[in-house]
Design a protein around this motif. Structure first.
Motif, PDB file in Angstrom:
ATOM      1  N   ALA A  97      76.189  30.132  90.164  1.00 36.85           N
ATOM      2  CA  ALA A  97      77.007  31.219  90.705  1.00 36.85           C
ATOM      3  C   ALA A  97      78.325  31.334  89.953  1.00 36.85           C
ATOM      4  CB  ALA A  97      77.272  30.983  92.186  1.00 36.85           C
ATOM      5  N   THR A 154      79.201  35.766  86.437  1.00 35.51           N
ATOM      6  CA  THR A 154      79.122  37.082  87.050  1.00 35.51           C
ATOM      7  C   THR A 154      78.846  38.090  85.945  1.00 35.51           C
ATOM      8  OG1 THR A 154      80.786  36.380  88.643  1.00 35.51           O
ATOM      9  CG2 THR A 154      80.354  38.751  88.488  1.00 35.51           C
ATOM     10  N   THR A 155      77.830  38.921  86.145  1.00 39.93           N
ATOM     11  CA  THR A 155      77.496  39.939  85.148  1.00 39.93           C
ATOM     12  C   THR A 155      77.889  41.310  85.683  1.00 39.93           C
ATOM     13  OG1 THR A 155      75.661  38.552  84.478  1.00 39.93           O
ATOM     14  CG2 THR A 155      75.657  40.818  83.666  1.00 39.93           C
ATOM     15  N   VAL A 156      78.652  42.071  84.890  1.00 40.44           N
ATOM     16  CA  VAL A 156      79.091  43.407  85.309  1.00 40.44           C
ATOM     17  C   VAL A 156      78.607  44.414  84.269  1.00 40.44           C
ATOM     18  CG1 VAL A 156      81.057  44.636  86.271  1.00 40.44           C
ATOM     19  CG2 VAL A 156      81.252  42.192  85.813  1.00 40.44           C
ATOM     20  N   VAL A 165      86.283  42.656  90.214  1.00 36.02           N
ATOM     21  CA  VAL A 165      85.074  41.913  90.566  1.00 36.02           C
ATOM     22  C   VAL A 165      85.481  40.476  90.895  1.00 36.02           C
ATOM     23  CG1 VAL A 165      83.534  43.304  89.146  1.00 36.02           C
ATOM     24  CG2 VAL A 165      84.627  41.291  88.160  1.00 36.02           C
ATOM     25  N   THR A 166      84.598  39.769  91.589  1.00 36.39           N
ATOM     26  CA  THR A 166      84.895  38.384  91.936  1.00 36.39           C
ATOM     27  C   THR A 166      84.129  37.452  91.012  1.00 36.39           C
ATOM     28  OG1 THR A 166      85.033  39.130  94.203  1.00 36.39           O
ATOM     29  CG2 THR A 166      85.040  36.771  93.848  1.00 36.39           C
ATOM     30  N   TRP A 167      84.840  36.498  90.451  1.00 38.89           N
ATOM     31  CA  TRP A 167      84.208  35.500  89.598  1.00 38.89           C
ATOM     32  C   TRP A 167      84.817  34.146  89.940  1.00 38.89           C
ATOM     33  CZ3 TRP A 167      86.982  32.892  85.577  1.00 38.89           C
ATOM     34  CH2 TRP A 167      86.197  32.011  84.824  1.00 38.89           C
ATOM     35  N   ARG A 168      83.958  33.222  90.305  1.00 36.88           N
ATOM     36  CA  ARG A 168      84.403  31.886  90.731  1.00 36.88           C
ATOM     37  C   ARG A 168      85.515  31.964  91.775  1.00 36.88           C
ATOM     38  NH1 ARG A 168      84.230  28.397  85.064  1.00 36.88           N
ATOM     39  NH2 ARG A 168      82.049  28.809  84.679  1.00 36.88           N
ATOM     40  N   LYS A 190      77.021  45.131  78.999  1.00 32.00           N
ATOM     41  CA  LYS A 190      77.296  44.234  80.120  1.00 32.00           C
ATOM     42  C   LYS A 190      78.280  43.144  79.719  1.00 32.00           C
ATOM     43  CE  LYS A 190      73.014  44.912  82.599  1.00 32.00           C
ATOM     44  NZ  LYS A 190      71.593  44.530  82.465  1.00 32.00           N
ATOM     45  N   VAL A 210      79.446  39.351  80.700  1.00 26.28           N
ATOM     46  CA  VAL A 210      79.080  38.147  81.448  1.00 26.28           C
ATOM     47  C   VAL A 210      80.323  37.259  81.539  1.00 26.28           C
ATOM     48  CG1 VAL A 210      77.513  36.178  81.598  1.00 26.28           C
ATOM     49  CG2 VAL A 210      76.753  38.298  80.522  1.00 26.28           C
TER      50      VAL A 210
END
Lengths: 467, 171
Positions: free
Chosen positions: B41, B44-46, B59-62, B154, B156
């Motif tokens: 987890a 995060t891929t956007v 966006v949320t990452w870690r 994308k 990552v």
């Protein structure tokens, strides 16, 4: 096999097998305490009582608390506080006791410093006590996380982040401690384990050890007088109670201790019932939210002094950033008290008011720690930043000056004073942005830190006077 | 002779017990490690293709907010001093600003004010320009850039791609 005769009572039966009479004599009835003491000597028993209260109230909280980020907040603020009969009582008792236990620890500690009860054979008492202080701090921090409110969350975030300051392994260490990239469910469950099991067990063992360290050197007294405990005990047992300088722990010492304890418990339960809110930060009644930082984060009052040492350095010095400077000072502040017996170069055991310069050192240290505590809660902006710097540098400077003061080394003492004054002036120039990151300030800090580490080594222990 | 034999037995016993102790310590260390699911987890891929110029996406990452700002073509970060100039990431002919949305002062989350084109932190009044560089108040440095990798359109987050390494000067 040992020879056993028929016992005439249950007590005798047990005594034959467990030596109860002898055990009681060793532990209490013939454990000798000096007569020449005051109410400050009762703090140990007060601490023991507070710890017992923490364990008992903790057991009842543990029955309803849920260590899961989805359930923790409601299990405390809804289940325990609103549903469980007297749940509020256990919570308030636990929170208030956790706070005042530190008040008593600080009194206990500074009593030891004032009466020089950390040297000439009493070093292990001091060290085991400091180990207890550190473990209690860890216990308080891990417990503060459990209600999973905003302050719990962000305190955990900031404190675990501090480990990131360790060179090379810092960033990985933070993730390892948290069990995730940010404070989250694995962090809560592991700190729950630490709080309810591992740390309390360690504290109990350390308390046993702390008591044991008192056995050989015995409790100090108001004059630092060396007492022949065996001879005085013989006098007492022979009925010369008035002439003897000692009393047994039970029942004589404890009877007075119970009086001090009673006064303290009235104060404690007054707080529990009427002023529990001082131990319950309002921000912690908002559930933890990793996406929203509260505008102003601060630790509980008992950590404020070391927190302010951490924040006190607001400018970079040469290659060191303000953050690194603070971390180094914070690291020192947390371990330096362990080394008190070796920073104090004066072998006489006497209260501070009979030790010349040390008396001023003691009160300056108390005042400095109070200033650090007060400014630790204020936002670090404007003049507050400079006052924090004064107090943080002052804290380290007091330690650097201690060997010179107690070893009667005047030149070294004035050298420390001058270096500290220079740091204050340069700090003020930095504060008013009058000076860049010059070579001079870097050099002064270098000298200061060298002094700090070398002065206890440089100054030899003073010759003991005619005694 | 007998003494040597005892010493030898003692050393074998001690060594064996020591080995077991080390193994146990390793197991304990591993148990505290983040779980595989947590590590997985950590990425995060956007997909950036639907973003419009000038749009800010969080966006949320870690567990941290990540600001992604798509730059209109007329804006760039060339006014910045050299070391912070290249904060823009080029993906498919568009330029993006990617950064951790935490104030570098004490970790509050700044808000984007589109009309003034600044990030404003409500905690202690810090301000960052549209390139994420601190322009006012207590923040000590520009907002941090998270490790990322580009895969087509994308992004990552969590993996260090060549573009990231170029940006932070690691390559």
């Amino acid at each position: 096999m040992a020879h056993f005769t028929k016992a005439n009572s249950v007590y005798e039966w047990l005594d034959q097998r467990l030596a109860l009479t002898k055990l009681w004599k060793v532990l209490a009835a013939e454990y000798w305490i000096p007569k020449n003491i005051n109410f400050l000597w009762a703090m140990g028993v007060v601490l023991m009582t507070m710890f017992t209260i923490l364990v008992i109230s903790g057991i009842f909280l543990l029955m309803y608390y849920k260590p899961d980020t989805k359930l923790a907040f409601d299990s405390v603020n809804y289940t325990i506080m609103q549903e469980v009969w007297f749940g509020w009582l256990w919570r308030h008792m636990h929170a208030v006791a956790a706070s005042v236990v530190f008040l008593v620890i600080y009194i206990h500690m500074f009593t030891g410093i004032y009466y020089a009860s950390y040297k000439r054979g009493r070093e292990m008492i001091w060290i085991s006590g400091m180990l207890l202080f550190v473990t209690f701090s860890a216990e308080a921090f891990s417990g503060y996380m459990l209600p999973w409110g905003q302050m719990s969350y962000w305190a955990a975030q900031v404190i675990t982040n501090l480990f990131g300051g360790i060179p090379f392994i810092g960033d990985d260490l933070v993730i390892w401690i948290r069990g995730n990239f940010y404070v989250s469910d694995p962090t809560l469950t592991r700190f729950f384990m630490l709080h309810v099991f591992l740390l309390p067990i360690i504290i109990m063992m350390l308390i046993g050890f702390h008591f044991y360290t008192l056995r050989i050197p015995h409790v100090n007294n108001q004059d630092g007088e060396e007492i022949d405990f065996d001879a005085e005990a013989e006098k007492y047992k022979a009925g010369l109670k008035r002439e003897s300088k000692v009393i047994p722990f039970w029942p004589v010492f404890l009877s007075k201790d119970f009086f001090v304890l009673s006064v303290f418990m009235i104060f404690y339960f007054y707080l529990v019932f009427y002023h529990y809110e001082f131990a319950m930060d309002p921000i912690n009644f908002d559930p933890a939210n990793p996406m929203k930082t509260p505008p102003h984060i601060y630790p509980e009052w008992y950590f404020l002094w070391s927190y302010e040492v951490l924040r006190g350095f607001f400018f970079n010095v040469g290659p060191l950033s303000a953050m690194d400077m603070g971390l180094i000072a914070f690291g020192i502040a947390n371990i330096i008290f362990f080394f008190l017996p070796w920073f104090d170069k004066d072998p006489t055991v006497a209260p501070a008011d009979r030790r010349g310069g040390f008396f001023f050192w003691f009160w300056l240290m108390v005042i400095d720690m109070i200033v650090l505590t007060i400014w630790g809660k204020l936002p670090p902006t404007g003049i507050n930043a400079y006052i924090g710097y004064l107090a943080a540098v002052g804290f380290l400077a007091l330690w650097a000056a201690l060997p010179a003061i107690t070893g009667e080394r005047r030149k070294l003492f004035w050298f420390v004073v001058i270096v500290t004054a220079l740091l204050y002036i340069f700090g003020f120039m930095e504060y008013t942005k009058a000076m860049g990151n010059g070579f001079i300030i870097t050099a002064t800090f270098l000298i200061f830190y060298l002094l700090f580490f070398l002065s206890p080594v440089m100054v030899k222990e003073r010759e003991r006077g005619a005694q | 002779m007998a003494k040597n034999r005892r010493d030898f037995l003692g050393m074998v016993f001690g060594g064996f017990a020591g080995l077991g102790g080390l193994a146990a310590l390793y197991a304990m260390k591993r148990t505290w490690d983040p779980l595989p699911s947590v590590m997985a987890a950590g990425f995060t891929t956007v997909d950036l293709s639907p973003m419009k110029p000038g749009e800010l996406r969080t966006v949320t990452w870690r567990g941290k907010p990540i600001f992604i700002l798509k730059k209109p073509p007329e804006q760039n970060c060339n006014h910045l001093p050299d070391e912070t100039k290249k904060r823009l990431v080029e993906i498919k002919d568009s330029e993006y600003l990617v950064m951790i949305g935490l104030c570098t002062h004490l970790g509050c989350i700044p808000t984007w004010e589109p009309d003034k084109k600044i990030f404003h932190c409500a905690c202690h009044g810090g301000e960052y320009d549209a390139c994420g560089v601190n322009i006012f108040g207590p923040p000590p440095r520009p907002m941090d850039i998270p490790p990322f990798k580009i895969e087509g359109t994308k992004l990552v987050l969590g993996e260090e791609g060549p573009e990231y390494k170029k940006l932070v000067g690691k390559a």
